[in-house]
Scaffold this active site. Structure first.
Site, PDB file in Angstrom:
ATOM      1  N   ASP A 234       0.775  -0.760   0.273  1.00  0.00           N
ATOM      2  CA  ASP A 234      -0.224  -0.214  -0.056  1.00  0.00           C
ATOM      3  C   ASP A 234       1.422   1.006  -0.055  1.00  0.00           C
ATOM      4  O   ASP A 234       1.989   1.370   0.810  1.00  0.00           O
ATOM      5  CB  ASP A 234      -0.940   0.116   1.507  1.00  0.00           C
ATOM      6  CG  ASP A 234      -1.929   0.931   1.103  1.00  0.00           C
ATOM      7  OD1 ASP A 234      -2.817   0.965   0.003  1.00  0.00           O
ATOM      8  OD2 ASP A 234      -1.573   1.865   2.338  1.00  0.00           O
ATOM      9  N   GLU A 283      14.448 -15.362  -0.743  1.00  0.00           N
ATOM     10  CA  GLU A 283      15.336 -16.395   0.744  1.00  0.00           C
ATOM     11  C   GLU A 283      14.616 -18.108   0.623  1.00  0.00           C
ATOM     12  O   GLU A 283      14.734 -18.528   1.025  1.00  0.00           O
ATOM     13  CB  GLU A 283      15.580 -15.868   1.851  1.00  0.00           C
ATOM     14  CG  GLU A 283      16.511 -15.336   2.622  1.00  0.00           C
ATOM     15  CD  GLU A 283      16.075 -14.593   3.882  1.00  0.00           C
ATOM     16  OE1 GLU A 283      16.120 -15.125   4.742  1.00  0.00           O
ATOM     17  OE2 GLU A 283      17.159 -13.724   4.040  1.00  0.00           O
TER      18      GLU A 283
HETATM   19  C1  NOJ Z   1      -4.470   2.981  -0.305  1.00  0.00           C
HETATM   20  C2  NOJ Z   1      -5.528   2.023  -0.834  1.00  0.00           C
HETATM   21  O1  NOJ Z   1      -6.043   1.299  -1.314  1.00  0.00           O
HETATM   22  C3  NOJ Z   1      -6.936   2.942   0.320  1.00  0.00           C
HETATM   23  O2  NOJ Z   1      -7.864   2.700  -0.123  1.00  0.00           O
HETATM   24  C4  NOJ Z   1      -6.222   3.233   1.487  1.00  0.00           C
HETATM   25  O3  NOJ Z   1      -6.913   4.095   1.567  1.00  0.00           O
HETATM   26  C5  NOJ Z   1      -5.118   4.117   1.077  1.00  0.00           C
HETATM   27  N1  NOJ Z   1      -4.428   3.383   0.567  1.00  0.00           N
HETATM   28  C6  NOJ Z   1      -4.036   4.366   3.048  1.00  0.00           C
HETATM   29  O4  NOJ Z   1      -3.566   3.658   2.226  1.00  0.00           O
END
Ligand code: NOJ
Length: 566
Positions: A234, A283
């Site tokens: 993310d 790994e």
């Molecule tokens: C991207 C995620 O897909 C989204 O749902 C989220 O609100 C933001 N990152 C923050 O983590």
């Protein structure tokens, strides 16, 4: 003929079982992920085993056969970790625990094992840019006050102005408003500020802190040891901030995203982190993968994340953001393939996810971005969505599907305010805000809500489902050759069996009339008509699969894609 020349139900034929603890299966030496179709499960909304209105891990586990029969290779699960759910789980309080609303670690273990037994790989979400404000580290940092070593793990700063009453810099949150929130000192007086690029409940980690880097390496190992096949990372572009956290010097910063390099996004320092992670993954046996959620100004900058010693894949948001327009599509396809070729990474393709209006609704509307409030012309949207999907699945590389798109689901654009939960909906001027519309629990069966999402007819679902979804359920569409579900099943079966489909780094474009695309991959031909009229285009070949029902010879139906053996 409508769709398939192949038999639905044979989708799992020839599927190699993933080998998380062994060597790659035959034919996988180049990497299973190079042509994988990866299905995103949004745990809140996939299947609710315990009937509390919220999806859960046992629910997902029970529905894995649907995914096997659909014919996907892997499942990406959005976060199911312990979280106060300020941003639907992208605010993690404990990275090694399952939130009780989703189940237990034992449920996660059972899910991973069962998926593997069915020949499906599991990719989990990793959220390293920020934690929840309820994370133990952040809570201790608050309690211990300025000077606490725990504060080094986040970005705490004194404010500007005579009394520190102004934020430390001019950065704005992606969800709207300043990217800083002021804390109170342990004695109650106004204190330092902390950085949060998203909601205030999501404080950003300071990746200069060795403790943060150590912790995430350990978290990676925890889930790798649990047997997961990879991580979707993310905000992969956000971990490193420009030294000194300099002002941007502009307002409405969201409008600059995607065009300019920002001091908080796509800084070159992030790549060192992913090189270290790659060494850890390597790994482990079984080709574990890293997938970047990286919003960058260009596909060329996205390619930096998938250099041979970094991640394996990155989402192609430039493709997701492209409207149903032949010239624009051809341009983005060429740019994407050209950008990935030098780094020898597969191009990825994606049309929908949990952050954007579903493509059936985007294409039902005039071009207007990815946060739409209007249902538009539903029939048109579905026609184009089916065609867009067949185009995507014919392209070289790996493709991502978002749960419910195989049912042709539209966004729910008329959710009442009181049921909405997207934090950015409630913050003025944020980037997102209409994300609840694509997060409504999906329909499985039956004639009354929650349509098999939960066990009891009339039972709860955390967001209400529209009445017309009875006709869109998995049960309602199964066996109907004209249904979108059967189109997806057929497409994935053809894709799995056809030697020209899947991995690759180029297509051969044919000359076409305006609004039409045609490309070859060996003895496979894909034709796309993005116009509202039938277009004359003779194909010397046999139709394998088409998005638009009956085809008249020599004519491509409006808003359709067809696959041909040539
Ligand atoms: C991207 C995620 O897909 C989204 O749902 C989220 O609100 C933001 N990152 C923050 O983590």
């Amino acid at each position: 003929m409508t769709q398939a020349a192949t038999t639905p139900g044979t989708a799992d034929a020839g599927r190699p079982a993933p080998a998380p603890a062994g060597t790659p299966a035959a034919g996988e030496s180049r990497g299973w992920w190079r042509d994988a179709v990866i299905y995103q499960v949004y745990p809140r909304s996939f299947a609710d085993a315990n009937g509390d209105g919220m999806g859960d891990l046992p629910g997902i586990r029970a529905r894995l056969p649907h995914l096997r029969d659909l014919g996907v290779d892997a499942v990406w699960l959005s976060p199911f970790y312990a979280s106060p759910q300020a941003d639907a789980g992208y605010d993690v309080a404990d990275y090694r625990a399952v939130d009780p609303m989703f189940g237990t670690l034992l449920d996660a273990d059972a899910l991973i094992r069962e998926a593997h037994a069915l020949g499906l790989r599991i990719i989990v979400d990793l959220v390293p840019n920020h934690s929840s404000d309820q994370h133990e580290w952040f809570q201790r940092a608050l309690r211990e006050g300025p000077g606490s070593p725990l504060r080094d793990r986040y970005h705490f700063r004194p404010g500007n102005g005579a009394d520190g009453e102004l934020p430390p810099n001019d950065w704005e949150s992606i969800f709207g408003g300043p990217a800083w929130t002021r804390t109170a000192n342990p004695d109650g007086t106004p204190g330092e500020w902390y950085l949060h690029l998203f909601a205030p409940e999501q404080p950003d980690f300071n990746w200069e802190s060795p403790a943060v880097a150590d912790e995430f390496r350990s978290i990676l190992r925890f889930w790798l040891d649990m047997g997961v096949d990879g991580f979707r990372v993310d905000v992969a572009h956000g971990l490193v901030k420009a030294a000194g956290l300099p002002d941007l010097g502009a307002h409405d910063q969201l409008k600059l995203l995607g065009n300019d390099v920002m001091p908080f996004f796509d800084q070159d320092g992030v790549h060192e982190i992913y090189r270290a992670w790659r060494r850890i993954l390597d790994e482990y046996p079984g080709q574990r993968v890293l997938v970047a959620e990286a919003w960058t100004p260009t596909v060329q900058r996205t390619a930096n994340y998938v250099r041979p010693d970094e991640m394996h894949q990155a989402f192609n948001f430039q493709y997701l953001g492209t409207y149903w327009d032949a010239d624009a599509l051809r341009r983005v396809i060429d740019e994407s393939l050209d950008a990935m070729r030098p780094v020898d990474a597969p191009t990825t393709w994606v049309l929908s996810n949990h952050d954007v209006t579903r493509h059936a609704t985007r294409f039902a509307n005039p071009p207007g971005g990815t946060q739409l409030r209007e249902p538009g012309d539903r029939a048109l949207g579905l026609r184009r969505a089916r065609a867009a999907t067949l185009l995507m699945l014919a392209l070289p590389g790996s493709a991502y599907l978002y749960q419910g798109e195989e049912l042709g689901l539209p966004d729910v654009t008329d959710l009442p305010d009181e049921v909405r939960q997207d934090p950015s909906y409630f913050r003025a001027s944020g980037q997102d805000g209409f994300r609840d519309g694509c997060r409504v629990p999906i329909p499985w069966s039956g004639t009354a809500a929650p349509y098999g999402f939960g066990p009891a007819e009339g039972g709860p679902s955390w967001l209400p489902q529209p009445a017309e979804w009875a006709g869109l359920s998995v049960a309602a569409q199964t066996g109907d050759p004209d249904s979108t579900l059967e189109l997806y099943r057929s497409a994935l079966a053809v894709r799995r069996q056809h030697p020209a489909l899947g991995a690759g780094d180029a297509v051969e474009w044919l000359e076409t009339p305006p609004g039409v695309l045609a490309f070859r991959r060996d003895d496979f031909l894909c034709t796309v008509n993005t116009t509202a009229e039938p277009v004359e285009f003779a194909v010397d070949g046999a139709l394998l699969l088409g998005s638009a029902g009956e085809q008249q010879p020599g004519l491509l139906a409006p808003d359709s894609t067809s696959w041909w053996a040539v």
